[in-house]
Design a protein around this motif. Structure first.
Motif, PDB file in Angstrom:
ATOM      1  N   ASP A   1       0.861  -0.869  -0.079  1.00  0.00           N
ATOM      2  CA  ASP A   1      -0.055  -0.020  -0.088  1.00  0.00           C
ATOM      3  C   ASP A   1       0.917   1.148  -0.088  1.00  0.00           C
ATOM      4  O   ASP A   1       2.130   1.337   0.100  1.00  0.00           O
ATOM      5  CB  ASP A   1      -1.054   0.049   1.423  1.00  0.00           C
ATOM      6  CG  ASP A   1      -1.959  -1.081   1.256  1.00  0.00           C
ATOM      7  OD1 ASP A   1      -2.243  -1.491  -0.014  1.00  0.00           O
ATOM      8  OD2 ASP A   1      -2.387  -1.539   2.200  1.00  0.00           O
ATOM      9  N   ASP A   2       0.360   2.235  -0.199  1.00  0.00           N
ATOM     10  CA  ASP A   2       0.938   3.645  -0.080  1.00  0.00           C
ATOM     11  C   ASP A   2       1.299   3.820   1.445  1.00  0.00           C
ATOM     12  O   ASP A   2       0.801   3.500   2.235  1.00  0.00           O
ATOM     13  CB  ASP A   2      -0.112   4.959  -0.390  1.00  0.00           C
ATOM     14  CG  ASP A   2      -0.619   4.782  -1.818  1.00  0.00           C
ATOM     15  OD1 ASP A   2       0.064   3.895  -2.525  1.00  0.00           O
ATOM     16  OD2 ASP A   2      -1.468   5.497  -2.192  1.00  0.00           O
ATOM     17  N   ILE A   3       2.746   4.424   1.326  1.00  0.00           N
ATOM     18  CA  ILE A   3       3.532   4.774   2.698  1.00  0.00           C
ATOM     19  C   ILE A   3       3.922   5.969   2.828  1.00  0.00           C
ATOM     20  O   ILE A   3       4.581   6.498   1.574  1.00  0.00           O
ATOM     21  CB  ILE A   3       4.428   3.556   2.987  1.00  0.00           C
ATOM     22  CG1 ILE A   3       4.799   3.661   4.457  1.00  0.00           C
ATOM     23  CG2 ILE A   3       5.508   3.621   2.008  1.00  0.00           C
ATOM     24  CD1 ILE A   3       5.646   2.395   4.995  1.00  0.00           C
ATOM     25  N   THR A   4       3.889   7.029   3.732  1.00  0.00           N
ATOM     26  CA  THR A   4       4.380   8.315   3.800  1.00  0.00           C
ATOM     27  C   THR A   4       5.629   8.051   4.506  1.00  0.00           C
ATOM     28  O   THR A   4       5.874   7.611   5.519  1.00  0.00           O
ATOM     29  CB  THR A   4       3.301   9.040   4.567  1.00  0.00           C
ATOM     30  OG1 THR A   4       2.239   9.196   3.991  1.00  0.00           O
ATOM     31  CG2 THR A   4       3.842  10.489   4.680  1.00  0.00           C
ATOM     32  N   LEU A   5       6.851   8.628   3.870  1.00  0.00           N
ATOM     33  CA  LEU A   5       7.941   8.880   4.434  1.00  0.00           C
ATOM     34  C   LEU A   5       8.215  10.444   4.901  1.00  0.00           C
ATOM     35  O   LEU A   5       7.916  11.439   4.171  1.00  0.00           O
ATOM     36  CB  LEU A   5       9.058   8.543   3.458  1.00  0.00           C
ATOM     37  CG  LEU A   5       9.090   7.438   2.639  1.00  0.00           C
ATOM     38  CD1 LEU A   5      10.262   7.236   1.472  1.00  0.00           C
ATOM     39  CD2 LEU A   5       9.123   6.195   3.331  1.00  0.00           C
ATOM     40  N   GLU A   6       8.326  10.446   6.269  1.00  0.00           N
ATOM     41  CA  GLU A   6       8.801  11.887   6.912  1.00  0.00           C
ATOM     42  C   GLU A   6       9.865  12.563   6.130  1.00  0.00           C
ATOM     43  O   GLU A   6       9.970  13.754   6.048  1.00  0.00           O
ATOM     44  CB  GLU A   6       8.938  11.724   8.466  1.00  0.00           C
ATOM     45  CG  GLU A   6       7.453  11.844   9.125  1.00  0.00           C
ATOM     46  CD  GLU A   6       7.090  10.111   9.072  1.00  0.00           C
ATOM     47  OE1 GLU A   6       7.757   9.396   8.525  1.00  0.00           O
ATOM     48  OE2 GLU A   6       6.059   9.943   9.504  1.00  0.00           O
ATOM     49  N   SER A   7      10.931  11.867   5.737  1.00  0.00           N
ATOM     50  CA  SER A   7      11.988  12.298   5.371  1.00  0.00           C
ATOM     51  C   SER A   7      12.728  11.453   4.272  1.00  0.00           C
ATOM     52  O   SER A   7      12.629  10.265   4.552  1.00  0.00           O
ATOM     53  CB  SER A   7      13.098  12.991   6.272  1.00  0.00           C
ATOM     54  OG  SER A   7      13.553  11.516   6.915  1.00  0.00           O
ATOM     55  N   LEU A   8      13.283  11.794   3.426  1.00  0.00           N
ATOM     56  CA  LEU A   8      14.033  10.973   2.359  1.00  0.00           C
ATOM     57  C   LEU A   8      15.453  11.861   1.893  1.00  0.00           C
ATOM     58  O   LEU A   8      15.168  13.068   1.470  1.00  0.00           O
ATOM     59  CB  LEU A   8      13.078  10.758   1.060  1.00  0.00           C
ATOM     60  CG  LEU A   8      13.745   9.876  -0.025  1.00  0.00           C
ATOM     61  CD1 LEU A   8      13.826   8.422   0.315  1.00  0.00           C
ATOM     62  CD2 LEU A   8      12.714   9.953  -1.128  1.00  0.00           C
TER      63      LEU A   8
END
Length: 1259
Positions: free
Chosen positions: A723-730
């Motif tokens: 599923d979609d996943i949110t990354l706080e930083s990359l």
């Protein structure tokens, strides 16, 4: 010969050392016995092996026995030759004598009788009893011993030695041991030869009907036992190896059916290391032995020798091979052996071999590779016994307690069932046991995996046990098919259990099977198929009869005891594998240990073992196996509240191939990851998600930047999350490929990033980087408290393209930053000179070099003597050949710029604070910036005298002006380019003058020569001359030439001349001279027709004529001219006198003569301190001449006209050829007053030096 088998066995058990016979002729043995036996065993003896090579043996055991002993009584010849190995190997004859007559009459004849047997190896020990103080007795003893040596010793062999009881005999014992070893060696060689001859005779007959293996065995083992007695263990081992090969060759001969053996009680316990478990007389059969007992006997003998040789590793290695080969023989006779006899024997054989070899083995005494191989074989033995033990446990109903792991499934599913002639039947009184087994079957529930993972249990059997057991029953009827499968239809996994059936459904199915069965007593009916519980009970009772070992019986008595033994075998195998080369096998077995620990509630130990297994499977890439074990590890970590470990396991589960888990299972993994990542964990958890999140650059060539430029980097990130996943930083690191010291540089995203399943394109702002080639390094990011990193590259595109990323190919560069180079060039458009003091267009060429100048700002700063005419507009235009230098940039930027550049190629700009902003259309093409400037000059230019040579021009440095340029360009004006241009300004003309003629009336014709100094056509419209004091225009003119001569057109770099008539004026007063100009000034009114793209041109601020009546404005040029009164008659003459006619040679002195003559008297106003002396100076090139006289000095010369003097100087020529001679100069006299002959520089010839005979070499 086979009748002596029992006697041979007893002799072997009673005699295990060499016998030395003692012939006590003079009753001396009680006296010397202690001394002889104290030196046993012999520490280092040299014997010959079977190939007659010397071998040193340690601690050779021997025994002295008198010939009168009953053990050495005479035997039958056949018995003596058959058991020749037990006969004495040497005979020691003890004698003493104190008189020669007694020796001759009594002792000597008796010794002759004793030593006449040639088969004996003998030597004589003479014992002297003479006291040391009795010289007569001592002399007599010596005479008797001398006589003894003469009669019984020879040159080839010394057979006598002397022992002095009363005195010291230091060398006797060494002499005795030497003669004794020689006798033993000779006897051993003779007996080896005898046995070899006899064995060869029997070996040739082994394929004949009269062949008797027992006879061959007795001879062969007699030879082997003799080698063993002599401590020649290698030869003895070789004999047993040959005996085994011969037995295997003859035991299976067609036409001879023999009993295999192994049916006696206790035969299930292996006798691999106990050769005396059964006497040979009990296993003999006709002319041979039973294979079951005899092969174990041979291996036991071999193992005993190997232990004596201190080679327990070879015992272990041979033992494992023997167990494997012997198990095949057991399989061939399984139908006549007790039930599971093969499995029980293999378990006891492996365990006994492990215990014995481990007790004999010491670490560090062998090479490391041998030590690792030893532990590898020990691990194989443990593993083999473990597999057989699990098979027995499964047969009695413990299959539900065995972990259905890949290793257990692979081992047991390929292991065939026992194949008895008739499958064991259930005893009549075992109904209670059957009910207990059925209850155990019903209560057995399969273990539910964590995350709700549904997997079909791995099989632990090669085929359905229920079908196999009923097929092998003595009388099998088809029976009720429903009853055969115990009312269940799901027996497809080989386990006999249906995981999907509830316990109530199982009980109902059993009830139905009893109802539909025959009304007869089903427990005793042989025609009715047996149920699974009955098969378990029948096998249990059969095993109790087969297995005689208490340890194995105890291990199979209950589930608890089974787990203890199972854990012991698994740990033993794992520990040994860890110490060997096969560490991976040990790690796999750690997983089986972890399953038992988990079942017992020891989750900590289970988790540690599971971690090892998962690390192995992950390292090897065995994802199918990892999918079986990793959920177990995650469950243990969750129970232990190991959040970091549990999070890592969930991420690893997501990283596995998608086909291994269902979508809902993968979503469950992701939900656990997100939940844990945003939970209240104390510390962030770093994880490697290289197989879950991969990345690569966009297809195509790498991004190219210049040094100091920022950019935008596009990166493709592949997400393995369902599923979609949110990354706080990359962030992403770049690694320089050509500079290891540069390190890595991280690029961070500006905000949160949402990764969709599959392909994602991420845009990252790229700060300026140092020059070099960069590849993608590590992708890092954060999800809550989870800090992840990825080192893997996405595989995009076909394998044969540059976009395919793999570890087999070098990493493709993603960014190339070029080294510092010229990104732009600023240069003057023309190199020719511009007009001085007039407004001129200064052209600056702006040439981008593979770089865009969009938004560039040019800062201009003029140097001294130059200013910008700010009242005029600055112009910019496209260079004429700019189409050849157009920059090819990226399509998005270059397309719009090119179109705009074609539409607009000229623009007027305004200078603000010394800065100009270049238009966008000029960012990619070469353009010319026209700036109006004016060069400022402080004084008037000065003319020169033409003379005879080339007129002296204006110095180039005087006309140079500088303009400093600073260009700021780039995306954020981060690039700067500074350059200072030197611009050449010059006057339109260079003026030179000369007096062409002097008229009779004193009028002088002054020629003014105008040299054009610009690359433009000059038109002279008018010229006039303002004279200085002392000169006037002729005929009271205005100083202008005839007007009809004008206009005069002067081409570039050409000359024009104008004549002026002037006269010498009257002498004026000094005060009036000061008020007049010191120099004459020439004024020229001219015009210029030139192009600013080539050089000087019409000034920018000159207005064009507005009408026909208006005259165009011309330019005025003024130049200062210095006029001097002419000197028409010189006062001194200098002449160079001729040189000698013989010529000049290098190295020879020569006199240079100059004649100085006064042509007229000095005038009174001539500036000279000493009128009767002249200062001279000789100038010469030091490379060509050496001056021997004075170079400078005064010579007297009268002031009267016609006075003469010769100046002579000695010189030496230094170089041959045409050279310039020294020149005589008069520093205090003006050149105009000197007449020279010759008038200019000339050359003279200097010959090479003459040849010297001392340097001549005759031909």
């Amino acid at each position: 010969m086979a009748n002596f088998l029992a006697q041979f066995q007893s002799i072997k058990n009673s005699c295990d050392h060499i016998i030395i016979a003692v012939e006590d002729v003079s009753d001396l043995w009680p006296l010397v016995k202690k001394g002889f036996e104290e030196r046993l065993p012999y520490e280092r003896a040299c014997l010959n092996n079977k190939t007659r090579n010397p071998v040193f043996v340690e601690k050779l055991r021997a025994e002295y026995i008198l010939t009168t002993d009953s053990r050495l009584r005479s035997r039958f010849h056949q018995e003596q030759s058959l058991f020749w190995f037990r006969e004495p190997y040497a005979t020691v004859v003890l004698v003493t004598c104190e008189d020669l007559d007694e020796f001759k009459t009594i002792l000597k004849p008796r010794l002759k009788l004793i030593v006449q047997n040639e088969e004996r190896e003998w030597f004589i020990v003479f014992v002297s009893k003479a006291p040391p103080h009795n010289d007569q007795a001592t002399k007599m003893a010596k005479k008797v011993y001398a006589k003894l040596e003469v009669d019984f010793s020879s040159k080839k062999r010394e057979r006598c030695c002397k022992l002095d009881i009363q005195g010291p005999e230091a060398n006797f014992w060494e002499d005795l041991e030497s003669k004794l070893m020689e006798s033993i060696r000779n006897t051993l060689d003779r007996r080896i030869q005898f046995y070899e001859d006899e064995i060869r005779k029997l070996s040739d007959q082994r394929f004949m009907p009269v062949w008797n293996f027992c006879n061959f065995f007795i001879l062969k083992e007699s030879l082997a036992f003799m080698f063993e007695m002599a401590h020649l263990h290698e030869d003895s081992l070789r004999e047993y190896d040959e005996l085994e090969l011969c037995y295997l060759e003859t035991v299976n001969m067609t036409g001879k059916q023999r009993d295999f053996g192994g049916v006696d009680h206790g035969d299930d316990q292996a006798a691999l290391l106990n050769p005396g478990k059964k006497p040979l007389t009990q296993i003999v059969q006709d002319d041979s032995f039973r294979e079951f007992e005899f092969r174990q006997y041979l291996f036991a003998c071999q193992a005993k020798l190997l232990f004596k040789l201190n080679r327990p590793f070879e015992v272990s290695s041979r033992g494992y091979s023997f167990i494997i080969s012997f198990s095949k023989a057991l399989a061939l006779h399984e139908n006549v052996l007790p039930f599971c006899m093969r499995e029980g024997w293999m378990i006891t054989a492996c365990l006994s071999l492990i215990d014995t070899t481990t007790s004999h083995y010491s670490d560090g005494l062998v090479a490391p590779d041998i030590e690792k191989d030893f532990y590898r074989v020990q691990g194989d033995l443990y593993s083999l016994s473990r597999i057989k033990f699990m098979r027995l446990a499964y047969l009695i109903g413990y299959g539900s307690e065995i972990e259905r792991s890949p290793v257990n499934s692979a081992s047991l599913s390929m292991l065939s069932w026992p194949k008895p002639a008739v499958w064991p039947t259930i005893p009549p009184d075992a109904s209670s046991e059957v009910l207990a087994k059925e209850k155990m079957i019903l209560q057995a529930t399969p273990r539910i995996k964590h995350f709700g993972i549904q997997r079909k249990p791995l099989p632990l059997e090669p085929s359905v046990l229920l079908r196999e057991a009923n097929r092998r029953r003595a009388s099998l009827s088809a029976g009720n098919v429903f009853e055969m499968f115990d009312g269940r239809s799901g027996l497809t996994d080989g386990s006999g259990l249906d995981a999907n059936m509830s316990p109530s459904a199982k009980i109902h199915a059993i009830t139905m099977s009893r109802t539909n069965s025959s009304p007869m007593n089903f427990e005793s009916s042989i025609d009715r198929p047996m149920r699974l519980a009955e098969i378990y009970v029948a096998a249990d009772h059969a095993l109790r009869k087969t297995i005689s070992g208490p340890d194995l019986c105890k291990s199979l008595s209950s589930i608890e005891e089974f787990e203890v033994k199972y854990l012991e075998l698994s740990k033993g195998a794992a520990d040994n594998y860890h110490r060997s080369w096969w560490k991976r096998h040990g790690v796999v077995l750690d997983g089986e240990i972890a399953a038992v620990c988990y079942k017992r509630g020891n989750f900590d130990l289970a988790a540690k073992s599971y971690e090892k297994v998962c690390a192995l499977y992950a390292g090897e890439g065995w994802q199918d196996l990892l999918a079986e074990v990793l959920p177990n590890l995650a469950e243990c970590q969750k129970i232990l509240n190991d959040q970091a470990g549990y999070l890592a396991s969930c991420v690893k589960l997501l990283s596995l191939d998608r086909g291994l888990f269902l979508t809902k299972e993968r979503q469950a993994f992701q939900s656990e990851v997100v939940h844990l990542a945003h939970s209240e964990m104390k510390h962030p958890v770093p994880l490697d998600v290289s197989s879950l999140v991969t990345f690569s650059g966009i297809p195509g060539p790498p991004l190219e930047l210049c040094d100091g430029d920022p950019g935008i980097l596009y990166v493709i990130v592949w997400s393995g999350f369902p599923d979609d996943i949110t990354l706080e930083s990359l962030s992403l690191t770049l690694t320089a490929t050509d500079n290891a010291d540069e390190g890595v540089k991280a690029i961070k995203s500006s905000g949160a990033t949402i990764l969709n399943p599959g392909k994602n394109t991420i845009i990252l702002s790229l700060p300026p980087q140092k020059p070099g080639s960069y590849v993608l390094g590590v992708l890092t990011g954060q999800i809550g408290q989870l800090r992840f990193r990825s080192h893997s590259f996405s595989k995009v595109g076909p394998a044969d393209s540059d976009d395919f990323m793999s570890y087999e190919k070098p990493t493709r560069p993603i960014l190339k930053v070029f080294k510092p180079r010229s990104l732009v060039d600023l240069a003057a458009s023309v190199s020719s000179a511009l007009l001085m003091t007039e407004p001129q267009w200064l052209g600056i060429i702006v040439r981008p070099i593979n770089y865009s100048l969009k938004g560039a700002i040019l800062q201009i700063d003029t140097g001294p003597g130059l200013r910008i005419e700010e009242s005029h507009i600055i112009e910019i235009e496209r260079e004429a050949n700019a189409s050849q230098n157009t920059v090819a940039l990226d399509s998005s930027d270059g397309a719009s710029n090119d179109g705009f550049a074609v539409a607009e190629e000229f623009k007027q700009l305004t200078l603000r604070d010394g800065k100009i902003e270049l238009p966008d259309w000029a960012s990619n093409i070469t353009s010319v910036l026209w700036i109006p400037v004016r060069a400022i000059s402080d004084g008037l230019p000065r003319g020169t005298s033409a003379g005879a040579g080339i007129p002296q021009r204006q110095s180039v440095v005087d006309g140079l002006r500088t303009i400093a340029l600073k260009l700021e360009f780039g995306v954020s004006h981060n690039q700067t380019f500074e350059r200072t241009l030197a611009v050449h300004f010059t006057n339109p003309f260079h003026v030179s003058t000369r007096v062409t003629d002097k008229c009779n009336d004193g009028t002088l014709l002054l020629q003014v020569i105008l040299h054009s100094q610009v690359k433009a056509s000059l038109t002279i419209y008018d010229a006039w001359l303002d004279l200085q004091a002392g000169f006037v225009h002729a005929r009271q003119g205005d100083g202008r030439p005839i007007s009809s001569f004008f206009p005069i057109v002067v081409s570039p770099t050409s000359r024009a001349g104008i004549l002026f008539s002037i006269c010498l004026g009257a002498t004026i007063v000094e005060d009036e001279a000061k008020s007049m100009p010191p120099d004459s000034i020439l004024h020229i009114r001219y015009g210029i027709t030139g192009d600013r793209t080539h050089g000087a041109h019409m000034p920018t601020l000159v207005e064009e004529p507005s009408g026909p009546e208006d005259t165009p404005k011309h330019l005025i040029f003024s130049s200062a001219i210095v006029l001097q009164r002419p000197v028409l008659d010189p006062c001194l003459a200098v002449g160079f006198l001729p040189l000698p006619s013989t010529g000049l040679r290098v190295g020879q002195l020569v006199t240079m003569n100059w004649r100085l003559e006064r042509l007229k008297d000095f005038e009174e106003n001539t500036a000279s301190e000493s009128k009767d002396e002249v200062l001279y100076e000789v100038n010469a090139n030091s490379e060509n001449w050496m001056i021997a006289g004075r170079k400078r000095g005064h010579v007297p010369l009268s002031t009267k006209q016609g006075s003469r003097i010769v100046i002579s100087i000695l010189c030496v020529p230094l170089a041959a050829g045409y050279v310039r001679p020294p020149q005589l100069g008069l520093p205090n006299v003006d050149e105009a007053n000197i007449s020279c002959n010759p008038p200019g520089p000339h050359l003279i010839c200097v010959l090479p030096p003459a040849l010297s005979s001392s340097f001549c070499i005759p031909a």
